[in-house]
Structure formats: structure tokens, C-alpha cells
Design a protein around this motif. Structure first.
Motif, PDB file in Angstrom:
ATOM      1  N   VAL A   1       0.879  -1.163   0.000  1.00  0.00           N
ATOM      2  CA  VAL A   1       0.000   0.000   0.000  1.00  0.00           C
ATOM      3  C   VAL A   1       0.917   1.214   0.000  1.00  0.00           C
ATOM      4  O   VAL A   1       1.734   1.386   0.914  1.00  0.00           O
ATOM      5  CB  VAL A   1      -0.947   0.016   1.210  1.00  0.00           C
ATOM      6  CG1 VAL A   1      -1.729   1.335   1.259  1.00  0.00           C
ATOM      7  CG2 VAL A   1      -1.916  -1.160   1.143  1.00  0.00           C
TER       8      VAL A   1
ATOM      9  N   GLU B   1       1.487   5.267  -0.045  1.00  0.00           N
ATOM     10  CA  GLU B   1       0.967   6.619   0.169  1.00  0.00           C
ATOM     11  C   GLU B   1       1.997   7.601  -0.370  1.00  0.00           C
ATOM     12  O   GLU B   1       3.174   7.533  -0.003  1.00  0.00           O
ATOM     13  CB  GLU B   1       0.715   6.884   1.656  1.00  0.00           C
ATOM     14  CG  GLU B   1       0.115   8.268   1.919  1.00  0.00           C
ATOM     15  CD  GLU B   1      -0.144   8.531   3.394  1.00  0.00           C
ATOM     16  OE1 GLU B   1      -1.315   8.719   3.779  1.00  0.00           O
ATOM     17  OE2 GLU B   1       0.845   8.543   4.148  1.00  0.00           O
ATOM     18  N   TYR B   2       1.566   8.491  -1.232  1.00  0.00           N
ATOM     19  CA  TYR B   2       2.496   9.439  -1.831  1.00  0.00           C
ATOM     20  C   TYR B   2       1.845  10.817  -1.943  1.00  0.00           C
ATOM     21  O   TYR B   2       0.623  10.959  -1.812  1.00  0.00           O
ATOM     22  CB  TYR B   2       2.964   8.950  -3.204  1.00  0.00           C
ATOM     23  CG  TYR B   2       1.890   8.905  -4.258  1.00  0.00           C
ATOM     24  CD1 TYR B   2       1.834   9.854  -5.269  1.00  0.00           C
ATOM     25  CD2 TYR B   2       0.925   7.894  -4.257  1.00  0.00           C
ATOM     26  CE1 TYR B   2       0.853   9.824  -6.245  1.00  0.00           C
ATOM     27  CE2 TYR B   2      -0.058   7.847  -5.236  1.00  0.00           C
ATOM     28  CZ  TYR B   2      -0.092   8.812  -6.221  1.00  0.00           C
ATOM     29  OH  TYR B   2      -1.072   8.777  -7.177  1.00  0.00           O
TER      30      TYR B   2
ATOM     31  N   ARG C   1      -2.198  10.745  -1.505  1.00  0.00           N
ATOM     32  CA  ARG C   1      -3.003   9.768  -2.223  1.00  0.00           C
ATOM     33  C   ARG C   1      -2.468   8.373  -1.903  1.00  0.00           C
ATOM     34  O   ARG C   1      -1.313   8.211  -1.528  1.00  0.00           O
ATOM     35  CB  ARG C   1      -2.940  10.001  -3.736  1.00  0.00           C
ATOM     36  CG  ARG C   1      -3.268  11.417  -4.164  1.00  0.00           C
ATOM     37  CD  ARG C   1      -4.734  11.748  -4.003  1.00  0.00           C
ATOM     38  NE  ARG C   1      -5.550  11.015  -4.968  1.00  0.00           N
ATOM     39  CZ  ARG C   1      -6.861  11.081  -5.013  1.00  0.00           C
ATOM     40  NH1 ARG C   1      -7.522  11.817  -4.119  1.00  0.00           N
ATOM     41  NH2 ARG C   1      -7.541  10.421  -5.923  1.00  0.00           N
ATOM     42  N   LYS C   2      -3.329   7.374  -2.074  1.00  0.00           N
ATOM     43  CA  LYS C   2      -2.922   5.992  -1.827  1.00  0.00           C
ATOM     44  C   LYS C   2      -3.241   5.132  -3.040  1.00  0.00           C
ATOM     45  O   LYS C   2      -4.239   5.350  -3.728  1.00  0.00           O
ATOM     46  CB  LYS C   2      -3.628   5.419  -0.594  1.00  0.00           C
ATOM     47  CG  LYS C   2      -3.080   5.897   0.742  1.00  0.00           C
ATOM     48  CD  LYS C   2      -3.745   5.153   1.894  1.00  0.00           C
ATOM     49  CE  LYS C   2      -3.164   5.574   3.235  1.00  0.00           C
ATOM     50  NZ  LYS C   2      -3.788   4.812   4.352  1.00  0.00           N
TER      51      LYS C   2
ATOM     52  N   SER D   1      -8.108  -3.141  -2.510  1.00  0.00           N
ATOM     53  CA  SER D   1      -8.155  -1.889  -3.274  1.00  0.00           C
ATOM     54  C   SER D   1      -9.598  -1.518  -3.620  1.00  0.00           C
ATOM     55  O   SER D   1      -9.975  -0.349  -3.558  1.00  0.00           O
ATOM     56  CB  SER D   1      -7.321  -2.021  -4.549  1.00  0.00           C
ATOM     57  OG  SER D   1      -7.921  -2.909  -5.468  1.00  0.00           O
TER      58      SER D   1
ATOM     59  N   LEU E   1      -9.279   2.332  -3.851  1.00  0.00           N
ATOM     60  CA  LEU E   1      -7.925   2.739  -4.207  1.00  0.00           C
ATOM     61  C   LEU E   1      -7.547   2.187  -5.579  1.00  0.00           C
ATOM     62  O   LEU E   1      -7.936   1.070  -5.929  1.00  0.00           O
ATOM     63  CB  LEU E   1      -6.925   2.224  -3.164  1.00  0.00           C
ATOM     64  CG  LEU E   1      -7.155   2.663  -1.721  1.00  0.00           C
ATOM     65  CD1 LEU E   1      -6.131   2.007  -0.799  1.00  0.00           C
ATOM     66  CD2 LEU E   1      -7.078   4.181  -1.607  1.00  0.00           C
TER      67      LEU E   1
END
Length: 347
Positions: free
Chosen positions: A234, A236-237, A253-254, A284, A289
Motif C-alpha cells: 500500500v 501513500e504518496y 493519495r494511496k 483496493s 484505491l
């Protein structure tokens, strides 16, 4: 191949204020050529000048993937007769000078005349180091702050797997995260430069990846089994597209990402890989996601024991195969051992 290139400059003395910038230019010019020749690490040793005297210094350039390079710099000190490399890239790398450097520099053992105390030289060097820039390093997760200088180790398991993946013409699964971060950082630089914004707005940690595994049929955080030819994360960025110019904040966002591990069973699919893929896909969808799949595999594999698998035969058809089958004799041998085999009789 995974070669380490070491250069020891005997007479070279450099001003530390421009050392890292100089090596960044060298890296930009020669990294691809060195990688094509099999060099993954380049280490240079030389002296740096300070107002209180000289200190032995090392710059280590590491490019394990061919796409992302890290540059680490260290100063040498002696502690209890052993050489220790203290990271010296920014001021905060040498945080507490007072009372920390009781021993000498390795340079002092070769000096013909007394030099300034190590404390004074370290303080002078610290004053010359730049303040840390959020965009200065690709990642600090693998950078040890203090290293004991010892014999160079053999290739790690990770390095061997990288080479195996490279031989098969693809990327080692965890290195996809490095490529992702490199692309993300480039997008941030383009955005900041295009809008003439300060680089201080660059996220200090633009990407965090959490590896996932299956426990009791549920996708949870944790390292997967080494025998499973698939990895899941997973991620996150902080994309620059979601940067708010008023608040100077970025909405994270993920995504969910999975990748075949080509170094395990050629990245092939069996029940464990299917279960992990299904759990990641379900996670997801349940959380809304995006789902990203890095595919590098050799198809499906028979999840059978070698004792059973050796009885199966292949019927060829042209350049490929038509089906697998058992002879009546082998079928009787397996069923006689209590193995349940479902077959269709050939006509």
C-alpha cells in the motif's frame, strides 16, 4: 556483475563546500557508462581542507538499479583503534561535536607534525557543510549514519536477486518503488521550477510504501513469505498535482501495487500468489484505491510435489505443447500410493 570501484587520491585536497556538487555532476555524466560496465558502487577517498586542518573524507556513489543514484559522504575518525565513517553531508549529520570526538582522525596516524585537535577540525568542517535540503537525497532508509570500516562484504541476497532479475530482462520487484519515487521527485521539481516556488516546499518524505501479506485470509501489513513469488504494497504518496498553492499543503493519495518477484520460481503463479493477488485486489476495491500490477512472470506452475510431478508427461504440438498426460502404468502407480488424480481418458 556487481563491481565496487575504489579510488584513493594521495595528493588531492578539496574544498568541502563544493565536493558534493562536483560528484553530482560526475554522477550525471558517467553513471550510465559505469552501470553498463558492471559498476554498482564507486568510492573515492581524499582530503578536505578546513580552517583548522585537513580531514580524510570519502564519497560513495551507489547505483544498484541503473535508474536511481544515491551519493553518501563520510569523514574518517578513529575510535579505539578502529576507523569509523561518520556521515558528513549536512550540518545535522554531525549534530553534537562537544565531547564526541575524543579520538584522532586516521590522518593523524600519518602526520609528521602535530595538527589541530579533532574536535576543532570537525567543528570547522561542520560550519562549512550546507543545511539539509529536502530534495537532497533520494532516500535515507539505506544510509547508515556511522559505519565501521571493515572488509568489503560479498554480495547480499538483495544484490544477487537484482542481478538475476537484470539477467532475465526485468526489474527486481522492490525496485519498482525506487522507480516510482524517482518519477515522483522529477514531477515535483518540474512543478516547483515551473511555478518558481521554493524547494523548501518539497515533501521531506514524498512516498511511503508499506509491504502487505496475508494472515487468516486478510491483507495486513507485514513482510511476505520468501517462497511466494509476489509482493504487495500500500503506497501513500504526495503528488504535486494535489499541491495547494495557498496553504502550501499537499493532499496525500494511496494506491495498492503488486509485482511478480521474478527471482522466486521465475515469478510464476500458484495458489499462494493467487491468494495474495486476490486479497490485494479486494482490498483496493473495498477502499476505493487504484490497483497497479507490475507483471513479470512465467505463467502458472504446478503446485505438486516432485514425487508426483515426475510422472506427468507432455504431448507436443508443433513448437508448443498440446496437453499433459499420464500413462496407464503411471496412473496406477500414483493411485496405488493414495494420490487422488482427476483425469480424462484419451480416445
Amino acid at each position: 556483475v556487481h563491481n565496487h570501484f575504489f579510488v584513493n587520491f594521495i595528493e588531492l585536497q578539496l574544498d568541502i563546500t563544493g565536493v558534493l556538487q562536483m560528484f553530482r555532476h560526475l554522477e550525471e555524466s558517467f553513471s550510465k557508462k559505469l552501470f553498463s560496465l558492471g559498476f554498482r558502487e564507486v568510492e573515492c577517498r581524499f582530503l578536505v581542507r578546513t580552517s583548522a586542518g585537513s580531514l580524510p573524507f570519502r564519497v560513495i556513489i551507489v547505483n544498484p538499479t541503473g535508474h536511481a543514484t544515491s551519493i553518501r559522504s563520510y569523514v574518517e575518525v578513529l575510535e579505539e583503534g578502529q576507523t569509523v565513517l561518520q556521515r558528513a553531508e549536512y550540518k545535522d549529520d554531525i549534530a553534537d561535536i562537544s565531547g564526541m570526538w575524543e579520538s584522532q582522525s586516521s590522518l593523524d596516524t600519518m602526520a609528521d607534525s602535530p595538527t589541530a585537535p579533532i574536535d576543532r577540525r570537525m567543528s570547522a568542517m561542520r560550519d562549512m557543510l550546507p543545511t539539509r535540503d529536502a530534495n537532497a537525497t533520494l532516500s535515507s532508509t539505506d544510509q547508515e549514519k556511522r559505519l565501521l570500516l571493515a572488509a568489503y562484504p560479498h554480495m547480499s541476497d538483495k544484490q544477487v536477486k537484482r542481478l538475476n532479475a537484470l539477467v532475465m530482462g526485468t526489474t527486481y520487484a522492490p525496485d519498482w518503488l525506487i522507480h516510482f519515487e524517482v518519477a515522483l521527485r522529477r514531477q515535483w521539481l518540474e512543478m516547483l521550477n515551473g511555478r518558481r516556488l521554493s524547494r523548501k516546499l518539497f515533501p521531506q518524505v514524498p512516498l511511503v510504501a508499506t509491504q502487505m501479506t496475508i494472515r487468516d485470509g486478510v491483507l495486513v501489513a507485514g513482510e511476505g513469505q520468501q517462497s511466494v513469488a509476489m509482493m504487495a504494497w500500500v503506497i501513500e504518496y504526495f503528488p504535486p498535482a494535489y499541491f495547494n498553492t495557498t496553504t502550501h499543503k499537499t493532499t496525500p493519495r494511496k494506491i495498492v501495487a503488486v509485482a511478480n518477484d521474478i527471482t522466486v520460481s521465475s515469478g510464476s503463479f500458484a495458489v499462494p500468489e493467487d491468494e495474495l493477488f486476490k486479497a490485494a485486489s479486494q482490498y483496493s476495491r473495498e477502499n476505493g484505491l487504484p490497483f497497479v500490477y507490475f507483471s513479470a512472470n512465467s505463467g502458472a506452475r504446478l503446485g505438486l510435489s516432485n514425487e508426483v510431478k515426475k510422472y506427468f508427461r507432455v504431448a507436443n504440438k508443433g513448437e508448443g505443447f498440446d496437453y499433459i498426460y499420464l500413462t496407464p502404468e503411471d496412473y496406477n502407480v500414483l493411485t496405488g500410493k493414495g494420490v487422488v488424480v482427476t483425469v480424462e481418458q484419451l480416445t
